[in-house]
Write a protein that holds these residues in place. Structure first.
Motif, PDB file in Angstrom:
ATOM      1  N   LYS A 166      35.482  32.261  30.823  1.00  0.00           N
ATOM      2  CA  LYS A 166      35.682  31.683  32.076  1.00  0.00           C
ATOM      3  C   LYS A 166      35.535  32.272  33.309  1.00  0.00           C
ATOM      4  O   LYS A 166      35.214  33.645  33.357  1.00  0.00           O
ATOM      5  CB  LYS A 166      37.184  31.318  32.145  1.00  0.00           C
ATOM      6  CG  LYS A 166      37.914  30.403  31.046  1.00  0.00           C
ATOM      7  CD  LYS A 166      39.150  30.353  30.733  1.00  0.00           C
ATOM      8  CE  LYS A 166      39.922  31.794  30.453  1.00  0.00           C
ATOM      9  NZ  LYS A 166      41.304  31.724  30.536  1.00  0.00           N
ATOM     10  N   ALA A 167      35.384  31.311  34.402  1.00  0.00           N
ATOM     11  CA  ALA A 167      35.026  31.969  35.790  1.00  0.00           C
ATOM     12  C   ALA A 167      36.151  33.112  36.183  1.00  0.00           C
ATOM     13  O   ALA A 167      35.715  34.047  36.809  1.00  0.00           O
ATOM     14  CB  ALA A 167      34.514  31.038  36.776  1.00  0.00           C
ATOM     15  N   THR A 168      37.270  32.802  35.868  1.00  0.00           N
ATOM     16  CA  THR A 168      38.221  33.661  36.436  1.00  0.00           C
ATOM     17  C   THR A 168      39.122  33.993  35.089  1.00  0.00           C
ATOM     18  O   THR A 168      39.478  33.323  34.198  1.00  0.00           O
ATOM     19  CB  THR A 168      39.336  32.880  37.448  1.00  0.00           C
ATOM     20  OG1 THR A 168      39.666  31.723  36.989  1.00  0.00           O
ATOM     21  CG2 THR A 168      38.631  32.719  38.760  1.00  0.00           C
ATOM     22  N   PHE A 169      39.836  35.287  35.156  1.00  0.00           N
ATOM     23  CA  PHE A 169      40.590  35.771  34.109  1.00  0.00           C
ATOM     24  C   PHE A 169      41.733  35.709  34.588  1.00  0.00           C
ATOM     25  O   PHE A 169      42.564  36.040  35.629  1.00  0.00           O
ATOM     26  CB  PHE A 169      40.347  37.277  34.039  1.00  0.00           C
ATOM     27  CG  PHE A 169      38.986  37.919  33.415  1.00  0.00           C
ATOM     28  CD1 PHE A 169      38.436  38.965  34.009  1.00  0.00           C
ATOM     29  CD2 PHE A 169      38.270  36.929  33.128  1.00  0.00           C
ATOM     30  CE1 PHE A 169      37.376  39.565  33.544  1.00  0.00           C
ATOM     31  CE2 PHE A 169      36.795  37.074  32.629  1.00  0.00           C
ATOM     32  CZ  PHE A 169      36.441  38.596  32.726  1.00  0.00           C
ATOM     33  N   ASP A 170      42.803  35.153  33.345  1.00  0.00           N
ATOM     34  CA  ASP A 170      44.289  35.168  33.439  1.00  0.00           C
ATOM     35  C   ASP A 170      44.943  36.351  32.903  1.00  0.00           C
ATOM     36  O   ASP A 170      44.256  37.541  32.685  1.00  0.00           O
ATOM     37  CB  ASP A 170      44.812  33.879  32.983  1.00  0.00           C
ATOM     38  CG  ASP A 170      44.471  33.733  31.340  1.00  0.00           C
ATOM     39  OD1 ASP A 170      44.251  32.728  30.805  1.00  0.00           O
ATOM     40  OD2 ASP A 170      44.286  35.001  30.722  1.00  0.00           O
ATOM     41  N   LEU A 171      46.371  36.603  32.882  1.00  0.00           N
ATOM     42  CA  LEU A 171      46.889  37.828  32.397  1.00  0.00           C
ATOM     43  C   LEU A 171      46.643  38.199  31.137  1.00  0.00           C
ATOM     44  O   LEU A 171      46.384  39.256  30.845  1.00  0.00           O
ATOM     45  CB  LEU A 171      48.534  37.381  32.401  1.00  0.00           C
ATOM     46  CG  LEU A 171      49.551  38.450  32.140  1.00  0.00           C
ATOM     47  CD1 LEU A 171      49.161  39.562  33.369  1.00  0.00           C
ATOM     48  CD2 LEU A 171      50.769  37.998  32.209  1.00  0.00           C
ATOM     49  N   GLY A 172      46.365  37.087  30.222  1.00  0.00           N
ATOM     50  CA  GLY A 172      45.986  37.467  28.840  1.00  0.00           C
ATOM     51  C   GLY A 172      44.553  38.108  28.719  1.00  0.00           C
ATOM     52  O   GLY A 172      44.475  38.759  28.031  1.00  0.00           O
ATOM     53  N   ASP A 173      43.692  37.406  29.578  1.00  0.00           N
ATOM     54  CA  ASP A 173      42.215  38.054  29.623  1.00  0.00           C
ATOM     55  C   ASP A 173      42.440  39.621  30.093  1.00  0.00           C
ATOM     56  O   ASP A 173      41.703  40.221  29.625  1.00  0.00           O
ATOM     57  CB  ASP A 173      41.472  37.213  30.444  1.00  0.00           C
ATOM     58  CG  ASP A 173      41.190  35.784  30.028  1.00  0.00           C
ATOM     59  OD1 ASP A 173      41.036  34.652  30.838  1.00  0.00           O
ATOM     60  OD2 ASP A 173      41.567  35.594  28.675  1.00  0.00           O
ATOM     61  N   ILE A 174      43.124  39.695  30.978  1.00  0.00           N
ATOM     62  CA  ILE A 174      43.332  41.125  31.722  1.00  0.00           C
ATOM     63  C   ILE A 174      43.701  41.958  30.614  1.00  0.00           C
ATOM     64  O   ILE A 174      43.306  43.211  30.328  1.00  0.00           O
ATOM     65  CB  ILE A 174      44.228  41.059  32.857  1.00  0.00           C
ATOM     66  CG1 ILE A 174      43.379  40.300  34.075  1.00  0.00           C
ATOM     67  CG2 ILE A 174      44.413  42.483  33.022  1.00  0.00           C
ATOM     68  CD1 ILE A 174      44.150  40.002  35.217  1.00  0.00           C
ATOM     69  N   HIS A 175      44.765  41.783  29.904  1.00  0.00           N
ATOM     70  CA  HIS A 175      45.394  42.375  28.961  1.00  0.00           C
ATOM     71  C   HIS A 175      44.342  42.782  27.727  1.00  0.00           C
ATOM     72  O   HIS A 175      44.337  44.017  27.273  1.00  0.00           O
ATOM     73  CB  HIS A 175      46.790  41.837  28.326  1.00  0.00           C
ATOM     74  CG  HIS A 175      47.952  42.181  29.097  1.00  0.00           C
ATOM     75  ND1 HIS A 175      48.901  41.359  29.273  1.00  0.00           N
ATOM     76  CD2 HIS A 175      47.936  43.016  30.276  1.00  0.00           C
ATOM     77  CE1 HIS A 175      49.657  41.547  30.027  1.00  0.00           C
ATOM     78  NE2 HIS A 175      49.280  42.737  30.827  1.00  0.00           N
ATOM     79  N   ALA A 176      43.569  41.864  27.363  1.00  0.00           N
ATOM     80  CA  ALA A 176      42.475  41.981  26.468  1.00  0.00           C
ATOM     81  C   ALA A 176      41.389  43.096  27.069  1.00  0.00           C
ATOM     82  O   ALA A 176      41.101  43.916  26.228  1.00  0.00           O
ATOM     83  CB  ALA A 176      41.878  40.546  25.974  1.00  0.00           C
ATOM     84  N   LEU A 177      41.018  43.039  28.179  1.00  0.00           N
ATOM     85  CA  LEU A 177      40.156  43.971  28.714  1.00  0.00           C
ATOM     86  C   LEU A 177      40.688  45.244  28.622  1.00  0.00           C
ATOM     87  O   LEU A 177      39.937  46.124  28.314  1.00  0.00           O
ATOM     88  CB  LEU A 177      39.932  43.329  30.161  1.00  0.00           C
ATOM     89  CG  LEU A 177      38.525  43.812  30.900  1.00  0.00           C
ATOM     90  CD1 LEU A 177      37.421  43.421  29.820  1.00  0.00           C
ATOM     91  CD2 LEU A 177      38.405  43.021  32.372  1.00  0.00           C
ATOM     92  N   ILE A 178      41.976  45.439  29.410  1.00  0.00           N
ATOM     93  CA  ILE A 178      42.641  46.717  29.239  1.00  0.00           C
ATOM     94  C   ILE A 178      42.665  47.186  28.031  1.00  0.00           C
ATOM     95  O   ILE A 178      42.310  48.593  27.518  1.00  0.00           O
ATOM     96  CB  ILE A 178      43.832  46.848  29.758  1.00  0.00           C
ATOM     97  CG1 ILE A 178      43.884  46.333  31.447  1.00  0.00           C
ATOM     98  CG2 ILE A 178      44.549  47.828  29.909  1.00  0.00           C
ATOM     99  CD1 ILE A 178      45.186  46.195  32.044  1.00  0.00           C
TER     100      ILE A 178
END
Lengths: 269, 194, 256
Positions: C112-124
């Protein structure tokens, strides 16, 4: 993507294929005063489960040139399609493109893998591969272009059915899908092919339906109606370019011997 | 025919690697004096080093030195002049690098240190030619600060530093600083006309 | 001997950067496990600084990782070959691991164009997995600005940077976050594009340009570094083929 405008159609081919092709349903050919003119694009608007997917297969059963006959399916596998052809004893040497299977493999497969990485994390070999991967793997998930290409590459007198377009409307910009359809229609006309496009009525808004109807040379609708306590399957020819006399409403049955068969009702005065 | 000053060579034989030498010259003998300094460093003491030129283009200096039999292969030239002249940086010599302007004093210092790290010579020198040329472009206070840093930097690294200036044309504040911080003086600043 | 060390009798472990002049400025190096913002406008040498930071670690046998979000790794590696301090063998041998953020996003399904909380945690989780599995002790993200553009809110950016910094510190990894700032910024939040990075970071190293009579001179300045005293002077920077070189900037010589 260039629409092939250079066709060499030999007199021999013209004679062999003639001006009209069969729908694959002899009775329907008769009602339509001979069949479907070469170069026609047919739009089949269908209620879910009304039989358009069977019509699409039957439509390809004349299979005049197997190598130039293509069934493009978005939700059935090659095996499932072949089973239908075998069941009705139709010629089954046509080409089948199962976009649904490819989609499952490529796109859904990737989504599953992504979920796995998110849940379980990366192991050493994943990390090594990741550090050596320099490009995003986007080997054409553009199924719309692939689909359009497989039509536009066809030579003269091809016969093709796409069952169905819902897949593309759900995943791509509607205007882009329409644009591709125009290209495919233009090619079909020039190559004297016959193209059948199936789409569910519940997935379209009115303006798109109208636009597609204006692109198509012939518009068919497939519907299921309750008559008392029974179902009746009905086919309506809403548009037939240059032959308004072909506009008609007919109910049809599906028989093991013939597949879809229109029922003609004779008025007894 | 230019005659090199042999007494300069004698004076140089008595200085250490951590010396900083102020070389005073006149307007008409600056090249002779400079060549007389470089000749023993290169030919007798077999040293390599960096020549920072703010007075004239490095090409000219190389040609002048070579004509006097002073090889320049072990000297890296930092030319602060030629970038300001259109076409000035076209050269066959691969031991010249260019600094955009004589105001980029820190660049000159850093590039000198860079050249020294690259060449890894045990005994090195750095020649700054000249204070007067730098004074055209830089404020007196800044120049004084720079020379102070220059002298201390190379003294700490045991690199012989040679600073050329024409005292008549050096701002008094800068001259006073040089007198204070340099360890040695080679004075050819006054020309006697008979 | 710096004031903080002598007072407590405790010498905090350092990540010796190996960059000419920088360890002196930092009185020995960056305190281990710190997250340091290297903020600067374009062309100031941030990427070069980050790469040299990793190379010097790799020379000591440390496992290092570079996450590139601003330019493709192919282009980055092509550009960096010009430097004598860089050896491709370090990449081939896995001492320096270069990851394209685009590829990582694709693998994690972050399309997606922007990351939500779930995406951020996945990235971390992905980044910390990599650090933990390989045993990375030096990490560069270039640039954190490009990464944070994909995060919706300031609060989420704060959460992301704080959580990431904390986890990396626990894993003993010293991190350099490259941050792109415009040179016109001044006042509060000068070194953050999103208003939060500088507050979260343990250290801030600023790279920029000063103008001197129409010429631009590169400078470096350590504005903040928790856990150690440091020089706060401005240093002139030269980007050479053997790495970044620093010398104090002349006091009288700049207009800013």
């Amino acid at each position: 993507m260039d629409v092939n405008t250079k066709f060499v159609i030999s007199a021999e081919d013209e004679k062999f294929f003639g001006k009209m092709g069969s729908f694959g349903i002899p009775k329907f050919d008769k009602i339509m005063n001979g069949g479907v003119p070469r170069g026609f694009t047919i739009l089949a608007l269908t209620d879910p489960g009304a039989g358009a997917e069977l019509f699409a297969k039957q439509f390809l059963s004349p299979c005049e040139e197997p190598e130039n006959t293509v069934y493009i399916s978005t939700n059935e596998t090659s095996d499932e399609i072949m089973q239908v052809y075998d069941k009705y004893n139709w010629l089954n040497e046509l080409q089948i493109i199962s976009i649904g299977s490819e989609y499952n493999e490529r796109v859904l497969g990737k989504e599953l893998q992504a979920s796995k990485y998110r849940l379980e994390g990366f192991n050493m070999s994943d990390i090594q591969r990741l550090s050596q991967t320099r490009f995003v793997d986007d080997e054409t998930e553009d199924f719309l272009t692939e689909m359009a290409n497989s039509i536009i590459e066809r030579g003269p007198f091809f016969r093709c059915a796409i069952e169905n377009l819902d897949f593309f409307f759900q995943r791509y910009e509607k205007s882009r899908v329409i644009s591709m359809l125009r290209m495919m229609q233009a090619h079909t006309q020039m190559a004297k092919g016959i193209l059948l496009l199936c789409v569910s009525t519940d997935s379209l808004d009115t303006s798109i339906e109208q636009e597609m109807s204006s692109i198509a040379d012939m518009v068919l609708t497939f519907g299921v109606h309750m008559i008392g306590s029974e179902f009746e399957t009905r086919m309506i020819v809403r548009k037939f370019r240059n032959a308004p006399e072909n506009l008609s409403v007919m109910s049809y049955r599906v028989t093991p011997e013939e597949g879809i068969t229109p029922e003609t009702v004779q008025r007894i005065a | 025919m230019i005659e090199l000053d042999q007494k300069i060579a004698e004076q140089l034989s008595e200085v250490g690697l951590n010396s900083s030498i102020q070389v005073r010259c006149g307007t008409s003998n600056s090249f002779t004096v400079t060549a007389s300094v470089i000749h023993p460093l290169v030919n007798v003491f077999e040293m390599g080093g960096v020549y920072i030129s703010a007075s004239r283009g490095a090409n000219e200096i190389i040609e002048g030195l070579e004509s006097l039999g002073i090889p320049t292969g072990n000297i890296q030239f930092l030319d602060m002049v030629s970038s300001g002249i259109l076409g000035g940086t076209n050269t066959e010599h691969n031991n010249i690098s260019y600094i955009d302007s004589p105001i980029m004093l820190e660049s000159a210092l850093l590039r000198t240190m860079y050249q020294m790290r690259r060449t890894l010579s045990e005994r090195s020198f750095v020649i700054l030619d000249s204070v007067n040329a730098l004074a055209i472009y830089n404020e007196e206070r800044m120049l004084a600060e720079y020379l102070h840093t220059f002298v201390n930097t190379f003294r700490q690294r045991e690199v012989l530093s040679v600073i050329i200036n024409v005292p008549d044309q050096t701002p008094p504040g800068v001259l006073a600083n040089l007198d204070l911080y340099c360890t040695d003086l080679i004075d050819r600043g006054q020309i006697v006309i008979n | 001997m710096n004031h903080m060390e002598s007072a407590a009798g405790y010498v905090r472990d350092r990540c010796v950067t190996g960059i000419h002049g920088l360890d002196e400025i930092l009185r020995g190096g960056i305190p281990y496990g710190s997250t340091v913002l290297a903020a600067g406008s374009c062309g100031c040498g941030k990427t070069t600084l980050g790469l040299e930071f990793l190379v010097r670690g790799a020379e000591n046998g440390e496992a290092c990782a570079h996450f590139t979000a601003t330019e493709p790794s192919v282009k980055l590696l092509d550009n960096v070959r010009q430097y004598d301090f860089f050896d491709m063998q370090m990449v081939d041998k896995g001492l320096i691991n270069v990851f394209d953020m685009d590829v990582l996003y694709s693998w994690l399904g972050l399309t997606k164009a922007t990351f939500d909380l779930g995406d951020i945690h996945a990235l971390i989780k992905a980044i910390t997995d990599i650090v933990n599995t390989i045993g990375v002790t030096r990490l560069v993200i270039d640039s954190v600005t490009t990464l944070c553009y994909k995060i919706q809110s300031e609060q989420l950016i704060r959460d992301f940077l704080f959580t990431l910094g904390k986890k990396l510190s626990t894993l003993g990894c010293t991190t350099l976050l490259i941050s792109e700032i415009t040179s016109e910024k001044s006042g509060v939040n000068m070194w953050s594009s999103f208003g939060v990075e500088e507050a979260i970071s343990d250290g801030i190293i600023v790279l920029g340009d000063v103008e001197r009579m129409g010429h631009l001179l590169r400078f470096l300045q350590v504005v903040k570094m928790r856990g150690t005293s440091h020089s706060r002077a401005k240093y002139a920077v030269e980007l050479t083929s053997i790495g970044v070189m620093l010398t104090p900037m002349l006091k009288w010589g700049s207009s800013s």
